[in-house]
Design a protein around this motif. Sequence first.
Motif, PDB file in Angstrom:
ATOM      1  N   MET A 439       0.855  -1.183   0.000  1.00 41.16           N
ATOM      2  CA  MET A 439       0.000   0.000   0.000  1.00 41.16           C
ATOM      3  C   MET A 439       0.900   1.245   0.000  1.00 41.16           C
ATOM      4  O   MET A 439       1.799   1.354   0.830  1.00 41.16           O
ATOM      5  CB  MET A 439      -0.910   0.018   1.236  1.00 41.16           C
ATOM      6  CG  MET A 439      -1.846  -1.172   1.348  1.00 41.16           C
ATOM      7  SD  MET A 439      -3.010  -1.357  -0.008  1.00 41.16           S
ATOM      8  CE  MET A 439      -4.020   0.082   0.130  1.00 41.16           C
ATOM      9  N   VAL A 485     -11.447  -9.644   4.827  1.00 40.09           N
ATOM     10  CA  VAL A 485     -10.186 -10.134   5.402  1.00 40.09           C
ATOM     11  C   VAL A 485      -9.524 -11.138   4.474  1.00 40.09           C
ATOM     12  O   VAL A 485     -10.200 -11.886   3.772  1.00 40.09           O
ATOM     13  CB  VAL A 485     -10.413 -10.814   6.777  1.00 40.09           C
ATOM     14  CG1 VAL A 485     -10.928  -9.831   7.800  1.00 40.09           C
ATOM     15  CG2 VAL A 485     -11.338 -12.015   6.665  1.00 40.09           C
ATOM     16  N   VAL A 486      -8.201 -11.153   4.531  1.00 39.94           N
ATOM     17  CA  VAL A 486      -7.440 -12.203   3.864  1.00 39.94           C
ATOM     18  C   VAL A 486      -6.828 -13.084   4.947  1.00 39.94           C
ATOM     19  O   VAL A 486      -7.327 -14.162   5.276  1.00 39.94           O
ATOM     20  CB  VAL A 486      -6.355 -11.619   2.927  1.00 39.94           C
ATOM     21  CG1 VAL A 486      -5.574 -12.749   2.251  1.00 39.94           C
ATOM     22  CG2 VAL A 486      -6.990 -10.703   1.887  1.00 39.94           C
TER      23      VAL A 486
END
Length: 508
Positions: A439, A485-486
């Motif tokens: 990110m 969510v991962v």
Amino acid sequence: MKFKLETAEGLRPQIWTIAGSDSCAGAGLQADLLTAHDLEVECATAVTAITAQNIKGVTAIQPSSPELLAAQLDALAATNPAKVIKIGMLGSAELVRVVADKIATYKATWAEPPLVVCDPVLVASSGANLALDDLMQALPALLAQTDVLTPNASELATLSGVALNSVAELKQACAALLKQGVKAVWAKGGHLALTPKIALDYFTDGQREIVLSSAMIDAPHTHGTGCTLASALASALAHDFFMEDALVIAKAYVYQGLKQVTGRGNLAHLGWPTERVNFPRVESAQTELGKQFGLGESWPEAVPFARCDTNKLGVYPVVDSVEWIERLLNMGIKTIQLRIKDKTDAEVEADVKRAIDLGHQHQARLFINDYWQLAVKHGAYGVHLGQEDLEVADLQKIAAAGLRLGISTHGYFELLRASQLQPSYIALGHIFPTTTKDMPSKPQGLAKLSRYAQLMQDYPLVAIGGIDLPRAKQVWQCGVGSVAVVRAITEAADPVAAVAELEAIVSQ
Ligand SMILES: Cc1ncc(COP(=O)(O)OP(=O)(O)O)c(N)n1
Ligand SMILES: Cc1ncsc1CCOP(=O)(O)O
Ligand SMILES: [Mg+2]
């Protein structure tokens, strides 16, 4: 629930205002203090002048001596270094020089150099001319230290020497100021004759252009709007909002205050802006005004997308294989995404089709990340696209095929711009640090998330990024309708238990 916007040490960020005192408190440092308080920063003051004024005009000015102003700045620098310094009225050339010199030193020596927002108060909105010829001569030194200059139309014309009769001239005027060393100009259109019914603001840093518009408010008085806008911008920047986010926060703050100008003529200070009607419209290459401004950045046209059947999309696993899709659908998951990165369409097509089929079999909302053509071809429930994906995807085709669209956003500006496309849901991220995706920005945190959720409370919202089981509850308390969510699932020792725990949180 609204979480506090504060520093890692649990403090409100520090800003300074270097400005004049306005006896009627609608403008000047009094307006700055009220604004800073509302926008949850601490504001220290260095007084440049005492003015006698009311909404009708200025009747007397007593500038501070250069020594007194310098002493105030030294006192503040010793104990309260500022994250952002807002500069307002500087009544004399000597004071301009003091401020320019001090700021040059802070920028060169502080571990965290301050940002400078300068509102060049040459003419107050009440009409009094506070400008002096020698002040104009001293200004270049200050402009060279300025990160954002916030001139109104007449200040912009005076400082640039360009008349503002056309969009081209407005841009020319801003370019002239950038040439003088200002890093960015936010030209306030409240008094611009170009668009009489629209309060239009134009921002440029020489690289990018932002045009924000709001319906003009027929307020009986606008005393203090300039000071308030600049201090709101400084406050938002002090909270580490991106520039574009800080611009929309500041504009919304002034807008809501202007709608409720007090009986005595001062702008109202009404707290953190939370209502969407008070936020500006983000103009783009496709809009009427965007075209007038020749906005180049490619951005799709708004098309109505199929709605999700609920605003509460619940637990939303984002996974990279059909195996995970099948496993999670078998656990009862009803919203899910296949996110495979960096492969060709041919390489992923079979997996995309299989995932979509599984989604149908389980009557689940199956979103395909990135591969929108394959999602359309095989009839997915929806597509998820990021900001860059939007520049190349054909939204008309996605909408025409009846697919839902989810869009990633990373702050107020993108949120407003995305909402103008009326997607089926909006994702907000990343909330916490994540190792799953690189990110470029800092994590948003709960305080910002709770504000986005409040602003878009009628919309299906998805929070994503670094959400683990202990954090999921607080994320849910922010008011979003879904937690994506991962790793919380794919790296859980017991994914079944993790899903059960997440489901328990979102059912509260
Ligand atoms: C629910 C959800 N939110 C955000 C993303 C990220 O999408 P994008 O910004 O396009 O980045 P990539 O996932 O494509 O790397 C997402 N996939 N899902
Ligand atoms: C795809 C994506 N988009 C923003 S953050 C993110 C990854 C989230 O992964 P994790 O839940 O493991 O932090
Ligand atoms: Mg993407």
